[in-house]
Design a protein around this motif. Structure first.
Motif, short mmCIF file in Angstrom:
data_model
loop_
_atom_site.label_atom_id
_atom_site.label_comp_id
_atom_site.label_asym_id
_atom_site.label_seq_id
_atom_site.Cartn_x
_atom_site.Cartn_y
_atom_site.Cartn_z
N ASP A 8 0.80 -1.22 0.00
CA ASP A 8 0.00 0.00 0.00
C ASP A 8 0.84 1.27 0.00
O ASP A 8 0.67 2.17 0.83
N PHE A 9 1.79 1.34 -0.90
CA PHE A 9 2.68 2.52 -0.91
C PHE A 9 1.94 3.74 -1.44
O PHE A 9 1.16 3.64 -2.40
N HIS A 10 2.22 4.86 -0.76
CA HIS A 10 1.70 6.12 -1.28
C HIS A 10 2.83 7.13 -1.26
O HIS A 10 3.57 7.23 -0.27
N PRO A 11 3.02 7.91 -2.35
CA PRO A 11 4.15 8.84 -2.40
C PRO A 11 4.23 9.78 -1.20
O PRO A 11 5.32 10.24 -0.83
N GLU A 12 3.08 10.07 -0.61
CA GLU A 12 3.04 10.95 0.56
C GLU A 12 4.01 10.48 1.65
O GLU A 12 4.57 11.25 2.39
N ARG A 13 4.17 9.15 1.65
CA ARG A 13 4.92 8.52 2.73
C ARG A 13 6.38 8.98 2.77
O ARG A 13 6.99 9.05 3.83
N ILE A 14 6.95 9.30 1.63
CA ILE A 14 8.36 9.70 1.62
C ILE A 14 8.53 11.16 1.16
O ILE A 14 9.64 11.60 0.87
N LYS A 15 7.42 11.85 1.12
CA LYS A 15 7.41 13.22 0.58
C LYS A 15 8.41 14.13 1.29
O LYS A 15 9.13 14.91 0.66
#
Ligand code: ADP
Length: 640
Positions: free
Chosen positions: A153-160
């Motif tokens: 469930d990766f979301h770019p927000e996670r490493i923003k």
């Protein structure tokens, strides 16, 4: 970060974990065959720094022996090994403990452990490791780029808010698997999805729910979620026969039991006879398969990103992307459910496939074919060579035979010539001695008239013999030089034969032999065109020989017509000729040494001349003879 020293449990946990994590850390250099143990980690680090190798920290969320993690590691090793990279592999073991205190303790351990190591990149597998790094990395490993993999469930927000972080996230294609289920089992009315209550398990349910609406009511989905083993088993065994199962993720039970993937799949299989599909790569454990995400591919893909970073690329310039997926199936289970390979997507990977004998032993078969071909070629080449050698040896044998024959002929000819010369000398000397000797005796005054007459007779016969020899020599040389011609004239055969008979009658009688002439011509006036002189010469030679080589008995001269030819015969009851010599006596200078004594005159030219004369007149000559019984010399002439 500070350690909460007032928390006794944490201290005990800290001591325990320190020991455990040191023990569960593998540090090894990919350019050395021996992995360094924890005891010599610092030596390795120093060596490593001296060698200026790259250092990569591998941080796995789970423990060693956990199949998923091991397979990610397999993918990592396949890419990063043997590239002058030292891998520092750590297992966080969060399947067994994953609370905040634990992560803080891990922070302390890594801080202590790697205070002297400068990492060039960090590769994390699964969510806990990435979360830990995002939280602690800048204090533990400031500025070191991070590559993650296995993130659900990766979301770019996670490493923003983080720099230097990239990676590959787990992608799923549950819809494709569901569509495939519908295609393979068109009568199925429900799909049971089993999963546990872990974050991964719940995330999986969410994913299925997201695609459920795309199914257009082909079948309904039952979520059998977070049940203890017993209940799960009951639910599975009560499923209708028009159901299939999707093994989501069921590795932890609500009552705290942990299962490996293998154990969980086996448990599911033992609970139901229905087809079981999967989304993760547990193909080979008892499921049919599906469109799966594979941990090995994820490890490989993340490692490729690490390599690019080690070559100088910045992590933020490397896009985050999904992990590769494949259709993968187990042939054994496909067969159990009577699903044929042709119904599956073309690009599918199929394990446990029953290979044909050809596929199983393809390499061996080809090696054998190549060896046989080479052997056949060698055999063909050798047989060609052998044939050549044989034909050459045959030619050589022939040549040798011919040479031997030629040598024999040359020796024979030489012997014959020597013999002829000796004989010739005898044949000249004998009559010459007679002529000279008796001529001298004639000169005596007081010889009687009888003796005078006798000497004259002897001089005459010696001269005759001499003349014969000279005639023969002249004839043979004329024949040899091919200068002899035929003088064809009309001749009366009866006259010729009668004259010949009359001529030889005295000599035969003198020797006590009976000479007869058998006239078989019937027609006394028979005439034909031929060379009379040559005909008489031939008959003379044959009759003279007959008289010469017959001691007693009779000589018969005859002539008749046979098959349109004239057939002449001179038959005697003489000494005969050996079978082996009957052809040879027609050769020049040839005399039958075994039967002919030196006392019998002869040059060995008579029959050779006769043969040449007969052939000159288009006839044939031959002999039939038996030792001590007699000889039959015959010749033919054409009637012209
Ligand atoms: P030659 O002058 O020695 O008679 P020929 O050519 O006439 O020479 O004969 C060759 C040889 O053939 C003789 O030396 C003899 O050995 C053999 N020959 C010829 N005619 C007879 C015959 N009628 N009976 C036995 N031997 C014969």
């Amino acid at each position: 970060m500070t350690i909460k020293t007032n928390n006794l449990t944490s201290i005990i946990l800290y001591i325990f974990l320190t020991a455990f994590l040191f023990a569960s850390t593998n540090t090894y250099s990919t350019n050395f065959s021996n992995s360094t143990s924890n005891n010599n980690t610092s030596t390795s680090i120093l060596n490593n720094q001296r060698r200026n190798n790259k250092n990569v920290l591998i941080l796995h969320s789970y423990h060693k022996g956990f199949s998923w993690t091991d397979r990610i590691m397999k993918g990592i090793s396949s890419v990063l090994e043997d590239k002058n990279i030292e891998l520092f592999v750590n297992y966080m073991d969060t399947k067994h403990c994953s609370n905040d205190d634990y992560f803080e303790l891990l922070y302390q351990i890594y801080k202590e452990k790697y205070s002297n190591v400068r990492f060039d990149a960090i590769l994390s597998s699964d969510d806990h490791a990435l979360n830990f790094l995002l939280q602690y990395k800048e204090e533990l490993f400031p500025g070191v780029p991070v590559v993650f993999c296995g993130i659900n469930d990766f979301h770019p927000e996670r490493i923003k808010n983080y720099t230097n972080v990239t990676g590959t996230y787990e992608t799923y294609d549950i819809l494709s698997t569901l569509k495939l289920i519908h295609k393979l089992h068109p009568n199925v009315s429900s799909v049971a999805v089993i999963n546990d209550g872990t974050v991964s398990g719940q995330a999986f349910i969410n994913r299925v729910k997201r695609v459920e609406k795309n199914l257009q009511n082909t079948f309904k989905i039952d979520y059998i979620s977070d049940l203890p083993l017993q209940e799960m088993q009951t639910r599975l065994s009560n499923l209708s026969s028009k159901s299939v199962v999707i093994w989501g993720i069921y590795v932890r039970t609500p009552d705290g039991k942990t299962l490996t993937y293998q154990e969980s799949v086996e448990f599911t299989r033992s609970s139901t006879q229905l087809p079981i599909y999967c989304i993760w790569d547990v193909v080979g454990s008892g499921v049919i398969g599906g469109k799966i995400t594979n941990p090995v591919y994820q490890g490989e893909k993340a490692s490729e990103l690490v390599l690019q970073i080690l070559k100088g690329k910045k992590a933020e310039n490397l896009a985050v992307s999904g992990s590769p997926m494949v259709y993968k199936f187990d042939n054994n289970i496909l067969q159990e459910h009577h699903i044929s390979e042709s119904e599956l997507p073309a690009e599918s990977i199929i394990i446990n496939k029953n290979h044909s004998i050809y596929e199983q032993y393809k390499n061996i078969i080809w090696i054998v074919i190549i060896i046989i071909t080479i052997l056949v070629l060698i055999i063909i080449t050798l047989s060609h060579l052998l044939k050549k050698i044989n034909s050459t040896s045959k030619v050589l044998q022939l040549t040798n035979k011919e040479l031997a024959l030629a040598k024999d002929k040359a020796e024979e000819s030489d012997r014959l010539k020597t013999c002829f010369l000796a004989n010739l000398s005898h044949e000249i000397r004998t009559p010459m001695n007679g002529i000279i000797g008796f001529s001298e005796l004639l000169a005596y005054k007081n010889i009687t008239p009888e003796k005078h007459h006798k000497y004259l007779k002897l001089i005459k016969s010696s001269s005759q013999r001499m003349l014969n020899l000279i005639n023969n020599l002249i004839d043979i040389s004329i024949i040899e030089t091919k200068q002899m011609n035929c003088n064809i004239d009309l001749i009366n055969l009866q006259d010729v034969m009668t004259n010949m008979y009359q001529f030889f009658l005295p000599s035969a009688n003198k020797k006590g032999l009976l000479l007869t002439y058998e006239n078989k011509l019937q027609d006394d006036s028979f005439q034909f065109n031929s060379d009379q002189q040559k005909l008489e010469q031939i008959i003379t030679n044959l009759v003279m020989n007959a008289i010469k080589f017959t001691k007693s008995g009779k000589i018969t001269l005859s002539c008749e017509k046979q098959n349109g030819k004239l057939y002449f015969l001179v038959e005697d009851t003489g000494i005969g000729i050996d079978k082996n010599l009957q052809d040879a006596i027609f050769d020049r200078f040839r005399r039958n040494e075994s039967t002919t004594t030196r006392t019998e005159e002869g040059s060995g030219l008579g029959l050779a001349i006769s043969k040449s004369l007969v052939e000159m007149m288009d006839g044939e000559i031959g002999v039939q003879s038996e030792i001590n019984k007699g000889s039959k010399f015959y010749f033919t002439l054409p009637i012209r």
